[in-house]
Design a protein around this motif. Structure first.
Motif, PDB file in Angstrom:
ATOM      1  N   LYS A 132     110.503  27.474 -31.653  1.00 14.97           N
ATOM      2  CA  LYS A 132     109.625  28.632 -31.542  1.00 14.97           C
ATOM      3  C   LYS A 132     108.501  28.388 -30.549  1.00 14.97           C
ATOM      4  O   LYS A 132     108.198  29.236 -29.696  1.00 14.97           O
ATOM      5  N   LEU A 133     107.873  27.213 -30.621  1.00 13.04           N
ATOM      6  CA  LEU A 133     106.772  26.890 -29.710  1.00 13.04           C
ATOM      7  C   LEU A 133     107.251  26.714 -28.279  1.00 13.04           C
ATOM      8  O   LEU A 133     106.668  27.253 -27.337  1.00 13.04           O
TER       9      LEU A 133
ATOM     10  N   HIS B 162     106.697  29.393 -24.642  1.00  9.80           N
ATOM     11  CA  HIS B 162     106.058  28.967 -23.403  1.00  9.80           C
ATOM     12  C   HIS B 162     107.060  28.704 -22.287  1.00  9.80           C
ATOM     13  O   HIS B 162     106.711  28.164 -21.234  1.00  9.80           O
ATOM     14  N   GLY B 163     108.323  29.073 -22.514  1.00 11.64           N
ATOM     15  CA  GLY B 163     109.325  28.929 -21.477  1.00 11.64           C
ATOM     16  C   GLY B 163     109.721  27.503 -21.178  1.00 11.64           C
ATOM     17  O   GLY B 163     110.163  27.192 -20.069  1.00 11.64           O
ATOM     18  N   HIS B 164     109.603  26.622 -22.164  1.00 17.09           N
ATOM     19  CA  HIS B 164     109.853  25.206 -21.932  1.00 17.09           C
ATOM     20  C   HIS B 164     111.248  24.735 -22.360  1.00 17.09           C
ATOM     21  O   HIS B 164     111.527  23.539 -22.322  1.00 17.09           O
ATOM     22  N   ILE B 165     112.086  25.667 -22.784  1.00 17.82           N
ATOM     23  CA  ILE B 165     113.465  25.299 -23.109  1.00 17.82           C
ATOM     24  C   ILE B 165     114.340  25.568 -21.887  1.00 17.82           C
ATOM     25  O   ILE B 165     114.221  26.611 -21.232  1.00 17.82           O
TER      26      ILE B 165
ATOM     27  N   LEU C  12     117.001  32.806 -31.965  1.00 16.26           N
ATOM     28  CA  LEU C  12     116.564  32.220 -30.703  1.00 16.26           C
ATOM     29  C   LEU C  12     116.016  33.314 -29.804  1.00 16.26           C
ATOM     30  O   LEU C  12     116.685  34.312 -29.540  1.00 16.26           O
ATOM     31  N   ASP C  13     114.782  33.108 -29.334  1.00 13.88           N
ATOM     32  CA  ASP C  13     114.168  34.033 -28.380  1.00 13.88           C
ATOM     33  C   ASP C  13     113.921  33.252 -27.091  1.00 13.88           C
ATOM     34  O   ASP C  13     112.955  32.504 -26.983  1.00 13.88           O
ATOM     35  N   LEU C  14     114.806  33.427 -26.117  1.00  8.28           N
ATOM     36  CA  LEU C  14     114.792  32.614 -24.900  1.00  8.28           C
ATOM     37  C   LEU C  14     114.452  33.438 -23.667  1.00  8.28           C
ATOM     38  O   LEU C  14     114.775  33.046 -22.544  1.00  8.28           O
ATOM     39  N   ARG C  15     113.770  34.541 -23.843  1.00  9.30           N
ATOM     40  CA  ARG C  15     113.504  35.428 -22.702  1.00  9.30           C
ATOM     41  C   ARG C  15     112.564  34.814 -21.682  1.00  9.30           C
ATOM     42  O   ARG C  15     112.573  35.207 -20.521  1.00  9.30           O
ATOM     43  N   GLU C  16     111.733  33.860 -22.077  1.00  8.34           N
ATOM     44  CA  GLU C  16     110.817  33.215 -21.134  1.00  8.34           C
ATOM     45  C   GLU C  16     111.394  31.930 -20.549  1.00  8.34           C
ATOM     46  O   GLU C  16     110.721  31.253 -19.767  1.00  8.34           O
ATOM     47  N   CYS C  17     112.608  31.586 -20.918  1.00  6.98           N
ATOM     48  CA  CYS C  17     113.172  30.272 -20.567  1.00  6.98           C
ATOM     49  C   CYS C  17     114.196  30.379 -19.437  1.00  6.98           C
ATOM     50  O   CYS C  17     114.914  31.362 -19.314  1.00  6.98           O
ATOM     51  N   ASP C  18     114.240  29.323 -18.626  1.00 12.93           N
ATOM     52  CA  ASP C  18     115.219  29.245 -17.541  1.00 12.93           C
ATOM     53  C   ASP C  18     116.506  28.624 -18.078  1.00 12.93           C
ATOM     54  O   ASP C  18     116.663  27.403 -18.108  1.00 12.93           O
TER      55      ASP C  18
ATOM     56  N   LEU D   1     126.280  37.063 -35.623  1.00 10.54           N
ATOM     57  CA  LEU D   1     125.274  37.729 -34.800  1.00 10.54           C
ATOM     58  C   LEU D   1     125.099  39.184 -35.228  1.00 10.54           C
ATOM     59  O   LEU D   1     126.066  39.929 -35.341  1.00 10.54           O
ATOM     60  N   SER D   2     123.844  39.562 -35.447  1.00  7.17           N
ATOM     61  CA  SER D   2     123.561  40.958 -35.776  1.00  7.17           C
ATOM     62  C   SER D   2     122.634  41.599 -34.742  1.00  7.17           C
ATOM     63  O   SER D   2     122.583  42.826 -34.641  1.00  7.17           O
ATOM     64  N   VAL D   3     121.908  40.771 -33.991  1.00  5.73           N
ATOM     65  CA  VAL D   3     120.997  41.275 -32.957  1.00  5.73           C
ATOM     66  C   VAL D   3     121.229  40.489 -31.677  1.00  5.73           C
ATOM     67  O   VAL D   3     121.140  39.258 -31.683  1.00  5.73           O
ATOM     68  N   ILE D   4     121.534  41.195 -30.589  1.00  9.18           N
ATOM     69  CA  ILE D   4     121.701  40.540 -29.296  1.00  9.18           C
ATOM     70  C   ILE D   4     121.032  41.391 -28.221  1.00  9.18           C
ATOM     71  O   ILE D   4     121.272  42.589 -28.133  1.00  9.18           O
ATOM     72  N   SER D   5     120.154  40.755 -27.455  1.00  8.01           N
ATOM     73  CA  SER D   5     119.414  41.460 -26.412  1.00  8.01           C
ATOM     74  C   SER D   5     119.635  40.749 -25.088  1.00  8.01           C
ATOM     75  O   SER D   5     119.342  39.563 -24.957  1.00  8.01           O
TER      76      SER D   5
END
Length: 258
Positions: A41-42, A46-49, A65-71, A117-121
């Motif tokens: 989560k942390l 901050h996009g560190h994953i 998993l929320d990876l929208r800020e990650c490369d 999976l129930s939510v995919i964006s």
């Protein structure tokens, strides 16, 4: 006398490790799942994953998993596919950008191993095509929320697959895509018409009043309907919307009439 308790101390330790993640990377993998969840989560916020370190923080029981800020790329999705309990994932591109590193190949690998999976964006993941969406809909039958906004590689086939396979679908966003009235008809001709509550199809330049009519007449439980910025929608849709408003079910409706 110490009054802080164990949880605040643990949280401080996790924050410290997240800030100095590269120093402890060899010691992360053995950590228990609940601590890894805090790290995920942390780090993701901050996009560190990234592709190079995601395997260290993943564990089989990851559920969100929320990876929208990650490369990340298909490489990460291949690794995430080991997390069979995953229920929600967000790989949206950053605001104002497109994500080209995620393709149908990665999405298919994820879908085949994560049936819960129930939510995919996947907002603005422009290299995802109907092939990837077909794999998602065939393997993830519990989908409730799907965001395809800005996925320029999809077409009517994706909406047809959602309509045919996703019987629990409640919210779908296919704004800024090249779908046509036929795709919308295919979507609401499926069993999901009885479960859909939100349809967002803004800035779809090929949609006409027919698409609006299909949604209004086929989805009895719709309460959020957004289709602004569709230049082929005319004043005829106003009459359709008035019928819809009489049901008093609408919470939000946004449109533009040209």
């Amino acid at each position: 006398m110490f009054c802080g308790g164990v949880d605040p101390l643990l949280d401080l330790c996790v924050i410290y490790v997240a800030r100095s993640f590269s120093r402890y990377d060899s010691q992360i993998e053995p950590l228990p799942p609940h601590i890894k969840d805090k790290l995920i989560k942390l780090l993701s916020a901050h996009g560190h994953i990234s592709d190079s370190n995601i395997s260290q923080v993943l564990h089989p029981g990851v559920m969100k998993l929320d990876l929208r800020e990650c490369d990340i790329s298909d490489v990460s999705l291949q690794l995430i596919s080991r997390c069979s309990q995953l229920k929600e994932i967000n790989v949206n591109a950053r605001k104002g950008e497109e994500r080209t590193s995620i393709t149908s190949e990665g999405i298919s690998a994820l879908a085949q191993s994560c049936p819960n999976l129930s939510v995919i964006s996947m907002k603005r993941c422009c290299n995802i095509t109907d092939h990837g969406l077909l794999s998602v809909t065939r393997n993830c039958r519990l989908l409730r929320v799907v965001n395809l906004s800005g996925c320029s590689g999809i077409s009517d086939g994706s909406l047809g697959a959602l309509g045919q396979n996703c019987t629990f679908l409640q919210s779908v966003d296919f704004s800024s895509t090249k779908v046509t009235d036929d795709g919308v008809r295919a979507l609401v001709s499926g069993s999901c018409a009885q479960t859909l509550k939100e349809v967002l199809m803004s800035r779809c330049v090929l949609l006409t009043d027919r698409a609006v009519e299909y949604v209004v007449l086929s989805c009895p439980h719709i309460n959020i309907f957004v289709f602004h910025g569709c230049p082929l929608v005319t004043g005829w849709s106003r009459e359709i919307l008035e019928r819809m408003a009489q049901s008093n079910k609408l919470k939000q409706v946004t449109w533009t009439i040209y």
